[in-house]
Design a protein around this motif. Structure first.
Motif, mmCIF file in Angstrom:
data_model
loop_
_atom_site.group_PDB
_atom_site.id
_atom_site.type_symbol
_atom_site.label_atom_id
_atom_site.label_comp_id
_atom_site.label_asym_id
_atom_site.label_seq_id
_atom_site.Cartn_x
_atom_site.Cartn_y
_atom_site.Cartn_z
ATOM 1 N N ARG A 41 -20.595 -1.740 -8.817
ATOM 2 C CA ARG A 41 -19.651 -1.423 -9.899
ATOM 3 C C ARG A 41 -18.346 -0.884 -9.331
ATOM 4 O O ARG A 41 -17.261 -1.197 -9.836
ATOM 5 N N TYR A 42 -18.438 -0.071 -8.294
ATOM 6 C CA TYR A 42 -17.219 0.464 -7.679
ATOM 7 C C TYR A 42 -16.372 -0.653 -7.089
ATOM 8 O O TYR A 42 -15.146 -0.683 -7.264
ATOM 9 N N LEU A 43 -16.992 -1.592 -6.386
ATOM 10 C CA LEU A 43 -16.242 -2.669 -5.745
ATOM 11 C C LEU A 43 -15.700 -3.687 -6.741
ATOM 12 O O LEU A 43 -14.643 -4.290 -6.516
ATOM 13 N N GLY A 44 -16.405 -3.922 -7.845
ATOM 14 C CA GLY A 44 -15.961 -4.935 -8.788
ATOM 15 C C GLY A 44 -16.193 -6.334 -8.255
ATOM 16 O O GLY A 44 -17.207 -6.623 -7.620
ATOM 17 N N HIS A 45 -15.248 -7.236 -8.526
ATOM 18 C CA HIS A 45 -15.309 -8.628 -8.048
ATOM 19 C C HIS A 45 -16.573 -9.348 -8.504
ATOM 20 O O HIS A 45 -17.003 -10.310 -7.862
ATOM 21 N N GLY A 46 -17.174 -8.897 -9.612
ATOM 22 C CA GLY A 46 -18.354 -9.555 -10.140
ATOM 23 C C GLY A 46 -19.606 -9.342 -9.325
ATOM 24 O O GLY A 46 -20.607 -10.044 -9.516
ATOM 25 N N LEU A 47 -19.599 -8.377 -8.412
ATOM 26 C CA LEU A 47 -20.748 -8.129 -7.555
ATOM 27 C C LEU A 47 -21.866 -7.412 -8.310
ATOM 28 O O LEU A 47 -21.618 -6.662 -9.255
ATOM 29 N N THR A 48 -23.100 -7.642 -7.869
ATOM 30 C CA THR A 48 -24.262 -6.950 -8.418
ATOM 31 C C THR A 48 -25.017 -6.274 -7.276
ATOM 32 O O THR A 48 -24.679 -6.450 -6.097
ATOM 33 N N SER A 49 -26.059 -5.562 -7.610
ATOM 34 C CA SER A 49 -26.844 -4.875 -6.580
ATOM 35 C C SER A 49 -27.429 -5.858 -5.566
ATOM 36 O O SER A 49 -27.626 -5.504 -4.396
ATOM 37 N N ASP A 50 -27.690 -7.091 -5.988
ATOM 38 C CA ASP A 50 -28.240 -8.094 -5.072
ATOM 39 C C ASP A 50 -27.242 -8.470 -3.973
ATOM 40 O O ASP A 50 -27.637 -9.005 -2.930
ATOM 41 N N ASP A 51 -25.962 -8.207 -4.212
ATOM 42 C CA ASP A 51 -24.907 -8.564 -3.256
ATOM 43 C C ASP A 51 -24.541 -7.407 -2.335
ATOM 44 O O ASP A 51 -23.605 -7.535 -1.526
ATOM 45 N N ILE A 52 -25.230 -6.281 -2.444
ATOM 46 C CA ILE A 52 -24.849 -5.061 -1.733
ATOM 47 C C ILE A 52 -25.975 -4.583 -0.844
ATOM 48 O O ILE A 52 -27.153 -4.608 -1.230
ATOM 49 N N TRP A 53 -25.616 -4.113 0.340
ATOM 50 C CA TRP A 53 -26.547 -3.418 1.216
ATOM 51 C C TRP A 53 -25.958 -2.054 1.543
ATOM 52 O O TRP A 53 -24.739 -1.889 1.598
ATOM 53 N N ALA A 54 -26.818 -1.049 1.733
ATOM 54 C CA ALA A 54 -26.357 0.298 2.044
ATOM 55 C C ALA A 54 -27.194 0.868 3.182
ATOM 56 O O ALA A 54 -28.379 0.546 3.321
ATOM 57 N N ALA A 55 -26.569 1.717 3.993
ATOM 58 C CA ALA A 55 -27.264 2.299 5.139
ATOM 59 C C ALA A 55 -26.577 3.593 5.539
ATOM 60 O O ALA A 55 -25.628 4.044 4.886
ATOM 61 N N ASN A 56 -27.076 4.186 6.623
ATOM 62 C CA ASN A 56 -26.551 5.470 7.092
ATOM 63 C C ASN A 56 -25.226 5.254 7.822
ATOM 64 O O ASN A 56 -25.176 5.170 9.047
ATOM 65 N N GLY A 57 -24.164 5.169 7.060
ATOM 66 C CA GLY A 57 -22.851 4.895 7.606
ATOM 67 C C GLY A 57 -22.690 3.416 7.892
ATOM 68 O O GLY A 57 -23.666 2.661 8.010
ATOM 69 N N SER A 58 -21.435 2.961 7.992
ATOM 70 C CA SER A 58 -21.208 1.558 8.315
ATOM 71 C C SER A 58 -21.695 1.238 9.718
ATOM 72 O O SER A 58 -21.926 0.067 10.053
ATOM 73 N N ASN A 59 -21.907 2.258 10.555
ATOM 74 C CA ASN A 59 -22.482 2.026 11.880
ATOM 75 C C ASN A 59 -23.851 1.383 11.771
ATOM 76 O O ASN A 59 -24.158 0.412 12.474
ATOM 77 N N GLU A 60 -24.705 1.919 10.904
ATOM 78 C CA GLU A 60 -26.038 1.341 10.766
ATOM 79 C C GLU A 60 -25.969 -0.024 10.096
ATOM 80 O O GLU A 60 -26.758 -0.923 10.429
ATOM 81 N N VAL A 61 -25.021 -0.195 9.183
ATOM 82 C CA VAL A 61 -24.852 -1.510 8.577
ATOM 83 C C VAL A 61 -24.559 -2.548 9.654
ATOM 84 O O VAL A 61 -25.168 -3.627 9.697
ATOM 85 N N MET A 62 -23.616 -2.226 10.551
ATOM 86 C CA MET A 62 -23.259 -3.161 11.615
ATOM 87 C C MET A 62 -24.431 -3.402 12.573
ATOM 88 O O MET A 62 -24.633 -4.519 13.063
ATOM 89 N N LEU A 63 -25.196 -2.367 12.845
ATOM 90 C CA LEU A 63 -26.371 -2.539 13.693
ATOM 91 C C LEU A 63 -27.364 -3.488 13.030
ATOM 92 O O LEU A 63 -27.945 -4.364 13.680
ATOM 93 N N HIS A 64 -27.550 -3.335 11.720
ATOM 94 C CA HIS A 64 -28.426 -4.257 10.989
ATOM 95 C C HIS A 64 -27.916 -5.694 11.100
ATOM 96 O O HIS A 64 -28.711 -6.637 11.257
ATOM 97 N N VAL A 65 -26.593 -5.871 11.009
ATOM 98 C CA VAL A 65 -26.016 -7.210 11.102
ATOM 99 C C VAL A 65 -26.373 -7.864 12.439
ATOM 100 O O VAL A 65 -26.812 -9.021 12.484
ATOM 101 N N LEU A 66 -26.209 -7.108 13.529
ATOM 102 C CA LEU A 66 -26.495 -7.687 14.838
ATOM 103 C C LEU A 66 -27.998 -7.819 15.089
ATOM 104 O O LEU A 66 -28.429 -8.703 15.834
#
Length: 392
Positions: free
Chosen positions: A105-130
């Motif tokens: 909801r904060y980001l808008g652009h028609g996004l839903t919870s299915d389009d979002i991932w959350a973690a302990n800081g963007s550092n952990e998000v990037m670690l998940h990506v790799l």
């Protein structure tokens, strides 16, 4: 030992100073004994990442928002923590669905919870990506200079780390960038926009061209996006066109929520599902989820200082330029400036005057965070004295 640490040891002495440095950087007095353990070869001699955490009057080195939450928000956070504590005997909601819905909801652009991932800081998000898209036999490409943690994510996931240079003004040459992607064929492309440590934003046409050329996934790191100049578009606009593109953000900077440790990513549901596979069970505590939701519910108030910090950044850039220094154009809450023949001496001179900034980025440059009027006055006063003394 990094450059800041070496200067700090010199400034603080070789006995208590070394202890203070270890505490500041999270290193151990027994680091030399590491060689007696069966540590992975690429980790031998490495030190934990971290800018110095020092007790100084003016800390302007880690791009924090200097304005704390209001007492109203503090009270709501305390109430949310108390509520979470009542069920602390139970595991937290594993996939943080309600928090992800709030972030959408904060980001808008028609996004839903299915389009979002959350973690302990963007550092952990990037670690998940790799962890999901990198790994042995795979590579990640970024554009240097850029965030100093990226190669550490690559190292920790056994992903080959490669870079392609930016222009002298730290912008991306779109043709050269696309050629680099086509030539190297990386599995992951990481693009910070605004870039850290330079503050440079990347235009959407360039990002779209890279996403179109990339054989793997592309992540645009928008950790500082809320500080961008008015009218700067977000890469979120590109998501419907590129299912292998994702955009990461953080609540640490603009939201004044660095202590809350909440980063997040927007992308296609299949992209998010890949990150869910590699995350640790219950990686976001009940407290983290609860207090992050309070912050998002008070987004207008939490983001109230953004305009002041934008103005402080622009004033700081103009002030530095007026003194004959080079200043990188910035859409973040910091300014990269130089060039100095001895940037270490300038950093030390500022530290001696109670002002801590960051030795980071290309040789000869320094980075300072935008701060309160008092902090900016102290930095300007200290740097004026250092320059007038002929240091650097």
């Amino acid at each position: 030992m990094n450059a800041e640490g070496g200067a700090l040891r010199q400034a603080r002495g070789t006995s208590s100073g070394e202890g203070a440095l270890r505490q500041a950087q999270g290193t151990s007095a027994d680091a030399g004994a590491q060689g007696t353990l069966p540590v992975r070869p690429e980790l031998v001699g490495e030190e934990p990442y971290g800018a110095p955490q020092l007790d100084v009057p003016y800390a302007l080195n880690v791009n924090e928002n200097p304005y704390p939450p209001s007492e109203k928000v503090v009270a709501e956070i305390a109430a949310a923590v108390a509520q979470a504590a009542r069920t602390m005997n139970r595991y937290p909601e594993r996939d943080a669905v309600e928090l992800r819905a709030d972030l959408a909801r904060y980001l808008g652009h028609g996004l839903t919870s299915d389009d979002i991932w959350a973690a302990n800081g963007s550092n952990e998000v990037m670690l998940h990506v790799l962890m999901a898209f990198g790994g042995p036999g795979r590579s990640v490409l970024s554009f240097a200079p850029t965030y100093s943690m990226y190669p550490e994510y690559a190292r920790d996931t056994h992903t080959a780390w490669t870079t392609f240079p930016r222009r002298d003004d730290f912008t991306l040459d779109p043709v050269a960038a696309v050629d680099a992607v086509r030539d190297q064929r990386p599995d992951v492309v990481l693009i910070a926009s605004p870039n850290n440590p330079t503050g440079t934003a990347v235009d959407l046409d360039t990002l779209a061209a890279i996403a179109d050329a990339a054989p793997g996934v592309v992540v645009v790191d928008e950790a500082y996006f809320e500080f961008a100049h008015a009218g700067t578009p977000s890469a979120l606009e590109l998501l419907p066109r590129f299912p292998r593109l994702a955009v990461s953000r953080t609540m640490s900077k603009a939201f004044a929520f660095a202590g809350g440790r909440l980063g997040y990513l927007a992308g296609a549901p299949a992209f998010v599902d890949a990150l869910r596979i590699v995350r640790l069970p219950y990686h976001l505590s009940a407290v983290t989820q609860a207090v992050a939701r309070v912050a998002l519910a008070n987004a207008d108030e939490m983001l109230a200082a953004v305009d002041r910090l934008r103005a402080a950044r622009d004033d700081l850039a103009a002030w530095l330029s007026a003194r004959g220094l080079q200043v990188a154009a910035s859409d973040a809450n910091f300014v990269l400036f130089g060039r100095f023949a001895d940037r270490q001496a300038v950093w030390q001179g500022l530290l001696d005057r109670g002002v801590l900034i960051r030795v980071v980025g290309p040789e000869g440059w320094l980075r300072v965070s935008a701060g309160t009027p008092e902090e900016m006055a102290a930095f300007k006063r200290a740097l004026s004295e250092v320059l007038e003394a002929g240091v650097g």
